[in-house]
Design a protein around this motif. Structure first.
Motif, PDB file in Angstrom:
ATOM      1  N   GLY A 130      -8.038   1.481   5.096  1.00  0.00           N
ATOM      2  CA  GLY A 130      -7.058   1.434   4.073  1.00  0.00           C
ATOM      3  C   GLY A 130      -5.985   2.521   4.118  1.00  0.00           C
ATOM      4  O   GLY A 130      -5.600   3.115   5.083  1.00  0.00           O
ATOM      5  N   SER A 131      -5.043   2.472   3.120  1.00  0.00           N
ATOM      6  CA  SER A 131      -4.155   3.331   2.995  1.00  0.00           C
ATOM      7  C   SER A 131      -3.707   3.629   1.750  1.00  0.00           C
ATOM      8  O   SER A 131      -4.062   2.841   0.668  1.00  0.00           O
TER       9      SER A 131
ATOM     10  N   LEU B 272      -5.307  -0.447  10.109  1.00  0.00           N
ATOM     11  CA  LEU B 272      -5.564   0.078   8.658  1.00  0.00           C
ATOM     12  C   LEU B 272      -7.185  -0.039   8.379  1.00  0.00           C
ATOM     13  O   LEU B 272      -7.708  -0.494   7.420  1.00  0.00           O
TER      14      LEU B 272
ATOM     15  N   ARG C 260      -5.194   6.753  10.693  1.00  0.00           N
ATOM     16  CA  ARG C 260      -5.339   7.143   9.257  1.00  0.00           C
ATOM     17  C   ARG C 260      -4.681   6.576   8.203  1.00  0.00           C
ATOM     18  O   ARG C 260      -4.360   7.559   6.886  1.00  0.00           O
ATOM     19  N   GLY C 261      -4.050   5.834   8.186  1.00  0.00           N
ATOM     20  CA  GLY C 261      -3.083   4.965   7.035  1.00  0.00           C
ATOM     21  C   GLY C 261      -1.813   5.126   6.849  1.00  0.00           C
ATOM     22  O   GLY C 261      -1.132   4.800   6.192  1.00  0.00           O
ATOM     23  N   GLN C 262      -1.329   5.818   8.063  1.00  0.00           N
ATOM     24  CA  GLN C 262       0.337   5.877   8.193  1.00  0.00           C
ATOM     25  C   GLN C 262       0.883   4.927   9.051  1.00  0.00           C
ATOM     26  O   GLN C 262       2.063   4.561   8.796  1.00  0.00           O
TER      27      GLN C 262
ATOM     28  N   THR D 221      -6.873  -6.885   7.040  1.00  0.00           N
ATOM     29  CA  THR D 221      -6.583  -6.035   8.219  1.00  0.00           C
ATOM     30  C   THR D 221      -7.075  -6.735   9.557  1.00  0.00           C
ATOM     31  O   THR D 221      -6.659  -6.405  10.643  1.00  0.00           O
TER      32      THR D 221
ATOM     33  N   ASP E 114       2.459   1.383  -3.995  1.00  0.00           N
ATOM     34  CA  ASP E 114       1.063   1.675  -3.973  1.00  0.00           C
ATOM     35  C   ASP E 114       0.569   1.843  -5.598  1.00  0.00           C
ATOM     36  O   ASP E 114      -0.530   1.057  -5.886  1.00  0.00           O
TER      37      ASP E 114
ATOM     38  N   GLY F 180      -7.043   4.243  -0.580  1.00  0.00           N
ATOM     39  CA  GLY F 180      -7.574   4.692   0.897  1.00  0.00           C
ATOM     40  C   GLY F 180      -8.966   5.413   1.143  1.00  0.00           C
ATOM     41  O   GLY F 180      -9.261   5.991   0.115  1.00  0.00           O
TER      42      GLY F 180
ATOM     43  N   PHE G  16       0.638   0.647   9.522  1.00  0.00           N
ATOM     44  CA  PHE G  16       0.301  -0.275   9.021  1.00  0.00           C
ATOM     45  C   PHE G  16      -0.078  -1.390   9.621  1.00  0.00           C
ATOM     46  O   PHE G  16      -0.672  -2.451   9.339  1.00  0.00           O
TER      47      PHE G  16
ATOM     48  N   LEU H 273       0.653  -1.047   0.059  1.00  0.00           N
ATOM     49  CA  LEU H 273      -0.136  -0.113   0.009  1.00  0.00           C
ATOM     50  C   LEU H 273       0.882   1.268  -0.152  1.00  0.00           C
ATOM     51  O   LEU H 273       0.238   2.181  -0.042  1.00  0.00           O
ATOM     52  N   LYS H 274       2.082   1.115   0.231  1.00  0.00           N
ATOM     53  CA  LYS H 274       2.950   2.444   0.369  1.00  0.00           C
ATOM     54  C   LYS H 274       4.184   2.177  -0.751  1.00  0.00           C
ATOM     55  O   LYS H 274       4.020   2.678  -1.937  1.00  0.00           O
TER      56      LYS H 274
END
Ligand code: HEM
Length: 544
Positions: A386-387, A383, A376-378, A347, A47, A391, A380, A43-44
């Motif tokens: 999501g992110s 989640l 808030r998605g920062q 999750t 992404d 997200g 992991f 997700l990062k």
């Protein structure tokens, strides 16, 4: 291999096979991601590669051919739509403009509950919260309330939930495309019927808006989309189909997610009376007792925030997010992920990862004291929204709705489980869908206007045997007492009470007047006006 609750089954399988698993369903490769580190890669770090959504039958029938945001294929159209939704429909300014409406709807529920409290009947909290979020979402999206029968004789909630289930049920046609036309599970027939229900209703809503014209300063979401459509000011095609697809997105995404989140938070509070009392104490300190909770209070309710996080950790309402899709081949942590694979981020498993969370099965909001972990998605390991690119764009609104409803219900009322049910007896079985709700409706009894002072510590002078210790531990948990000091005086019957009760109120280290029968069938703590039965099946709070 996968039963009624695939998120739980996948969690179990991942415990054996690791945080990145490859599973082939029919012709479709699926990658199951079950740890915070792995989720961060998908997700990062990569992404953009995994920002797609898989094509699937449900998206075709229930989103006007993927014209919505949730199922939209990644590309220029989706980017434009996402920008439009974020800036025009879900901006802080827009969300703020609906604040009076949220206050009004919540006020109506509180009034209803006050009357119900006088009649001492159990309340179906699941149904009431769900109706509230339907009303809030309808007014925000359509500008007014529609009656349940306007959409279908089954009503909004049932119809939306059916859609959520049809989207989440594994469809053979998605995995074996040649079986799609045969519709062996009957899903296409159901989706077709449901899409007609939505289409007819949304056409009616659009017609109502066209007839009403410009009605003044507060614009609902349909108003905004209609003016964008009529202005022709978008770089992409935007017609009635797009308006309908986004309408369903906004409606489904806001009412079901928020209602289920509130349901799980209230369930955990009823299961953990100590936590409930602490939330109430915070509310008394921040809000006081002579007004309703306002949205501006929410930022100051730090303990409530921890309760919300802890509930989302154990009960993420979209436990498998919405499936992502790989847009090209990619190597992640040594694993080769092919193009066109479905990426399932679990999750539910991540929130229970013992490497990320100590005592991971325990509901313990205090774990967030002094912790920077946010939802808030920062971070992991947590989640619920999501992110990254996909997200949730409605997170701010969702969090306002959830925290406001919980705070208000717990501020105005004292809640307990019905029919002397023990907190440990509350059934927490889940019902799977794109949004996971409680299998059984949450029922509770409430008392208006009584918020007992939480008791931080209590010295119980105690002279009986150890067998009563676990019973007292249970009882103190139910009463929300953090610390129960047992002092075994073994003073014998001092004859204070002719009926065999020991009145120990005069002992020096007793905080409250207290009496206990020889075989403790009940304990009465007069200082707080609370009673416990031997099996502490109920706690009855007298008004302070
Ligand atoms: C407590 C409330 C909510 C929760 C827990 C929640 C959770 C989620 C989750 C987990 C996703 C999928 C993220 C992913 O696939 O990576 C999502 C997507 C989405 N949510 Fe929410 N949501 C909530 C409220 C809302 C609200 C109020 C709205 C709008 C009114 C909204 C609109 C959307 C949309 C449009 C998407 C799809 C985004 C995309 O694919 O680009 N959500 N949400």
């Amino acid at each position: 291999m996968l039963g009624k609750n695939p998120h739980q089954d996948l969690h179990r399988i991942a415990q054996k096979h690791g945080p990145i698993m490859y599973m082939q369903f029919g012709f479709v490769p699926n990658i199951i991601v079950s740890s915070p580190q792995a989720a961060e890669h998908f997700l990062k770090t990569y992404d953009l590669v995994f920002a797609g959504r898989p094509p699937h039958q449900a998206a075709k029938y229930l989103s006007w051919d993927q014209r919505n945001l949730s199922f939209g294929t990644y590309g220029t159209y989706w980017r434009n739509m996402r920008k439009l939704c974020t800036l025009e429909l879900l901006s802080s300014l827009k969300i703020g403009s609906f604040q009076p409406m949220r206050r009004e709807e919540l006020g109506l529920l509180v009034e209803w509950l006050k009357h119900a409290a006088l009649e001492h009947v159990s309340v179906d909290l699941s149904a009431k919260v769900s109706s509230l979020t339907v009303e809030m979402s309808c007014r925000m999206v359509f500008g007014k309330k529609y009656e349940d029968k306007d959409i279908d004789e089954r009503g909004f909630k049932v119809v939306i939930q059916e859609g959520m289930k049809l989207v989440a049920i594994p469809n053979l046609g998605d995995y074996f495309p040649f079986l799609g036309v045969l519709d062996l599970q009957g899903l296409t027939r159901k989706m077709n019927a449901l899409s007609k229900v939505f289409d007819q209703f949304f056409e009616k809503v659009i017609d109502d808006h066209v007839r009403a014209g410009d009605q003044g300063p507060t614009k609902d979401i349909v108003d905004i989309m209609m003016s964008i459509m009529q202005s022709g000011g978008t770089d992409f095609q935007f017609d009635r189909r797009h308006v309908k697809a986004i309408m369903l997105d906004m409606l489904a995404a806001s009412m079901d997610t928020a209602a289920s989140s509130v349901e799980w938070i209230l369930s955990e509070l009823l299961k953990n009376p100590r936590v409930m009392k602490k939330v109430q104490k915070e509310l008394v300190e921040v809000v006081g007792l002579d007004r309703m909770v306002e949205e501006s209070d929410l930022e100051s309710l730090e303990y409530l925030d921890m309760v919300v996080k802890e509930t989302f950790r154990l009960h993420p309402v979209a436990p498998l997010l919405i499936p992502h899709y790989s847009l090209e081949d990619c190597t992640v942590d040594g694993y080769q992920i092919p193009k066109d694979a479905r990426i399932i981020i679990n999750t539910f498993a991540i929130g229970r990862d013992p490497n990320a969370w100590t005592d991971h099965e325990k509901f313990n909001p205090e774990r967030f004291v002094g912790s920077s972990i946010d939802l808030r998605g920062q971070h992991f390991q947590l989640l619920p929204f999501g992110s990254g690119r996909r997200g949730c764009p409605g997170m701010q609104l969702g969090l306002i709705m959830v925290r406001l409803i919980v705070a208000q219900l717990v501020h105005c009322f004292d809640w307990k489980l019905p029919n002397n049910m023990l907190p440990s007896e509350l059934d927490m079985t889940e019902e799977f869908g794109l949004v996971v709700s409680r299998a059984e409706h949450l029922m509770a009894e409430q008392k208006y206007g009584h918020i007992p002072d939480p008791i931080e510590s209590f010295n119980l002078v105690y002279k009986k045997n150890d067998k009563h210790k676990s019973w007292i531990d249970d009882a103190s948990e139910q009463m929300g007492i953090n610390e129960f000091n047992l002092v075994d005086l073994d003073t014998g019957d001092d004859g204070d009470n002719v009926d065999g009760n020991e009145n120990l109120g005069d002992a020096s280290n007793v905080n409250f007047d207290f009496s206990m029968t020889e075989t403790p069938s009940f304990v009465q703590c007069e200082g707080v006006g609370e009673f416990m039965t031997e099996t502490p099946a109920w706690i009855r709070s007298n008004p302070c």
